[in-house]
Design a protein around this motif. Structure first.
Motif, PDB file in Angstrom:
ATOM      1  N   ALA A  81       0.858  -1.194   0.000  1.00  0.00           N
ATOM      2  CA  ALA A  81       0.000   0.000   0.000  1.00  0.00           C
ATOM      3  C   ALA A  81       0.889   1.237   0.000  1.00  0.00           C
ATOM      4  N   PRO A  82       0.474   2.294  -0.692  1.00  0.00           N
ATOM      5  CA  PRO A  82       1.289   3.512  -0.730  1.00  0.00           C
ATOM      6  C   PRO A  82       1.586   4.092   0.655  1.00  0.00           C
ATOM      7  N   GLY A  83       0.701   3.891   1.619  1.00  0.00           N
ATOM      8  CA  GLY A  83       0.904   4.422   2.967  1.00  0.00           C
ATOM      9  C   GLY A  83       1.662   3.487   3.888  1.00  0.00           C
ATOM     10  N   CYS A  84       2.327   2.486   3.343  1.00  0.00           N
ATOM     11  CA  CYS A  84       3.077   1.510   4.144  1.00  0.00           C
ATOM     12  C   CYS A  84       4.053   2.246   5.069  1.00  0.00           C
ATOM     13  N   PRO A  85       4.072   1.902   6.348  1.00  0.00           N
ATOM     14  CA  PRO A  85       4.925   2.609   7.299  1.00  0.00           C
ATOM     15  C   PRO A  85       6.429   2.513   7.006  1.00  0.00           C
ATOM     16  N   VAL A  86       6.861   1.510   6.247  1.00  0.00           N
ATOM     17  CA  VAL A  86       8.287   1.365   5.947  1.00  0.00           C
ATOM     18  C   VAL A  86       8.623   1.808   4.522  1.00  0.00           C
ATOM     19  N   ALA A  87       7.744   2.591   3.916  1.00  0.00           N
ATOM     20  CA  ALA A  87       7.952   3.018   2.528  1.00  0.00           C
ATOM     21  C   ALA A  87       9.301   3.696   2.332  1.00  0.00           C
ATOM     22  N   GLY A  88       9.748   4.477   3.293  1.00  0.00           N
ATOM     23  CA  GLY A  88      11.026   5.167   3.168  1.00  0.00           C
ATOM     24  C   GLY A  88      12.224   4.294   3.455  1.00  0.00           C
ATOM     25  N   GLU A  89      12.013   3.176   4.141  1.00  0.00           N
ATOM     26  CA  GLU A  89      13.108   2.309   4.551  1.00  0.00           C
ATOM     27  C   GLU A  89      13.312   1.087   3.655  1.00  0.00           C
ATOM     28  N   MET A  90      12.233   0.531   3.147  1.00  0.00           N
ATOM     29  CA  MET A  90      12.342  -0.742   2.420  1.00  0.00           C
ATOM     30  C   MET A  90      13.255  -0.683   1.196  1.00  0.00           C
ATOM     31  N   ILE A 101      25.848  -8.909  -2.418  1.00  0.00           N
ATOM     32  CA  ILE A 101      26.197 -10.069  -3.244  1.00  0.00           C
ATOM     33  C   ILE A 101      27.547  -9.811  -3.916  1.00  0.00           C
ATOM     34  N   PRO A 102      28.511 -10.721  -3.771  1.00  0.00           N
ATOM     35  CA  PRO A 102      29.805 -10.547  -4.436  1.00  0.00           C
ATOM     36  C   PRO A 102      29.628 -10.419  -5.955  1.00  0.00           C
ATOM     37  N   GLY A 103      30.297  -9.443  -6.531  1.00  0.00           N
ATOM     38  CA  GLY A 103      30.256  -9.244  -7.973  1.00  0.00           C
ATOM     39  C   GLY A 103      29.208  -8.255  -8.441  1.00  0.00           C
ATOM     40  N   VAL A 104      28.257  -7.897  -7.585  1.00  0.00           N
ATOM     41  CA  VAL A 104      27.230  -6.925  -7.959  1.00  0.00           C
ATOM     42  C   VAL A 104      27.825  -5.526  -7.866  1.00  0.00           C
ATOM     43  N   GLY A 105      27.558  -4.710  -8.890  1.00  0.00           N
ATOM     44  CA  GLY A 105      28.005  -3.324  -8.883  1.00  0.00           C
ATOM     45  C   GLY A 105      27.016  -2.459  -8.134  1.00  0.00           C
ATOM     46  N   ARG A 106      26.643  -1.376  -8.749  1.00  0.00           N
ATOM     47  CA  ARG A 106      25.682  -0.438  -8.158  1.00  0.00           C
ATOM     48  C   ARG A 106      24.287  -1.075  -8.144  1.00  0.00           C
ATOM     49  N   VAL A 107      23.511  -0.757  -7.108  1.00  0.00           N
ATOM     50  CA  VAL A 107      22.130  -1.222  -7.009  1.00  0.00           C
ATOM     51  C   VAL A 107      21.237   0.007  -6.896  1.00  0.00           C
ATOM     52  N   ASP A 108      20.292   0.124  -7.827  1.00  0.00           N
ATOM     53  CA  ASP A 108      19.327   1.218  -7.816  1.00  0.00           C
ATOM     54  C   ASP A 108      17.936   0.630  -7.632  1.00  0.00           C
ATOM     55  N   VAL A 109      17.227   1.127  -6.630  1.00  0.00           N
ATOM     56  CA  VAL A 109      15.872   0.650  -6.344  1.00  0.00           C
ATOM     57  C   VAL A 109      14.894   1.792  -6.609  1.00  0.00           C
ATOM     58  N   THR A 110      13.914   1.514  -7.443  1.00  0.00           N
ATOM     59  CA  THR A 110      12.886   2.495  -7.791  1.00  0.00           C
ATOM     60  C   THR A 110      11.542   1.983  -7.305  1.00  0.00           C
ATOM     61  N   MET A 111      10.808   2.855  -6.622  1.00  0.00           N
ATOM     62  CA  MET A 111       9.457   2.503  -6.165  1.00  0.00           C
ATOM     63  C   MET A 111       8.441   2.934  -7.219  1.00  0.00           C
ATOM     64  N   THR A 112       7.427   2.106  -7.393  1.00  0.00           N
ATOM     65  CA  THR A 112       6.326   2.438  -8.292  1.00  0.00           C
ATOM     66  C   THR A 112       5.028   1.912  -7.686  1.00  0.00           C
ATOM     67  N   PHE A 113       3.947   2.552  -8.023  1.00  0.00           N
ATOM     68  CA  PHE A 113       2.632   2.055  -7.607  1.00  0.00           C
ATOM     69  C   PHE A 113       1.749   1.845  -8.832  1.00  0.00           C
ATOM     70  N   ASP A 114       2.402   1.693  -9.986  1.00  0.00           N
ATOM     71  CA  ASP A 114       1.704   1.472 -11.243  1.00  0.00           C
ATOM     72  C   ASP A 114       2.293   0.243 -11.924  1.00  0.00           C
ATOM     73  N   PRO A 115       1.623  -0.869 -11.909  1.00  0.00           N
ATOM     74  CA  PRO A 115       0.273  -1.077 -11.402  1.00  0.00           C
ATOM     75  C   PRO A 115       0.295  -1.254  -9.884  1.00  0.00           C
ATOM     76  N   PRO A 116      -0.829  -0.978  -9.245  1.00  0.00           N
ATOM     77  CA  PRO A 116      -0.907  -1.179  -7.801  1.00  0.00           C
ATOM     78  C   PRO A 116      -0.749  -2.663  -7.465  1.00  0.00           C
ATOM     79  N   TRP A 117      -0.148  -2.935  -6.340  1.00  0.00           N
ATOM     80  CA  TRP A 117      -0.009  -4.314  -5.884  1.00  0.00           C
ATOM     81  C   TRP A 117      -1.375  -4.875  -5.549  1.00  0.00           C
ATOM     82  N   SER A 118      -1.549  -6.156  -5.815  1.00  0.00           N
ATOM     83  CA  SER A 118      -2.763  -6.861  -5.394  1.00  0.00           C
ATOM     84  C   SER A 118      -2.369  -8.276  -4.986  1.00  0.00           C
ATOM     85  N   GLN A 119      -3.225  -8.923  -4.259  1.00  0.00           N
ATOM     86  CA  GLN A 119      -2.935 -10.262  -3.740  1.00  0.00           C
ATOM     87  C   GLN A 119      -2.695 -11.283  -4.838  1.00  0.00           C
TER      88      GLN A 119
END
Length: 133
Positions: A81-90, A101-119
């Motif tokens: 959910a967009p209001g998840c309490p750990v949105a800034g930390e996860m 992980i050995p051998g991995v370079g830079r890691v970039d994580v992008t958040m999106t809500f499109d499409p919204p998560w569903s079960q």
């Protein structure tokens, strides 16, 4: 996720290889790419939503993972959910897990809500763990 076809993936640039599913256009040797892929999935499975007793990979929160030829990793993910309490930390948790992980370079994580998560994005493993089947 057991069903890679459930992941919405735009076409990856020619110099990148999508982890889910693997493509063959990578300059990374196939055996190394396969191991790196397995290591990334294992790392993602160590990150849990603190309010749900299932990891973010099995919950279907990972939408896309790309590995470029320099072994830099780009991850597109969402939250339950967009209001998840750990949105800034996860995203940091994900970056730290994959970056270790050995051998991995830079890691970039992008958040999106499109499409919204569903079960329906959850794996059978997550459904059993949460008793949501």
């Amino acid at each position: 996720m057991d069903d890679a076809s459930a992941i919405s993936e735009p076409a990856a640039p020619a110099e990148e290889t999508s982890v889910l599913p693997l493509e063959t256009s990578s300059a990374i040797p196939p055996a190394e790419l396969e191991q790196l892929t397995a290591d990334i999935v294992a790392a993602l499975k160590t990150v849990y939503d603190p309010e749900i007793p299932a990891d973010i990979y099995e919950l279907g929160l990972i939408y896309k993972v790309d590995i470029d030829n320099d072994r830099n990793v780009a991850i597109e993910m969402t939250l339950t959910a967009p209001g998840c309490p750990v949105a800034g930390e996860m995203p940091g948790w994900v970056e730290n897990a994959v970056g270790a992980i050995p051998g991995v370079g830079r890691v970039d994580v992008t958040m999106t809500f499109d499409p919204p998560w569903s079960q329906d994005r959850m794996s059978d493993e997550a459904r059993v763990a949460l008793d949501w089947y």
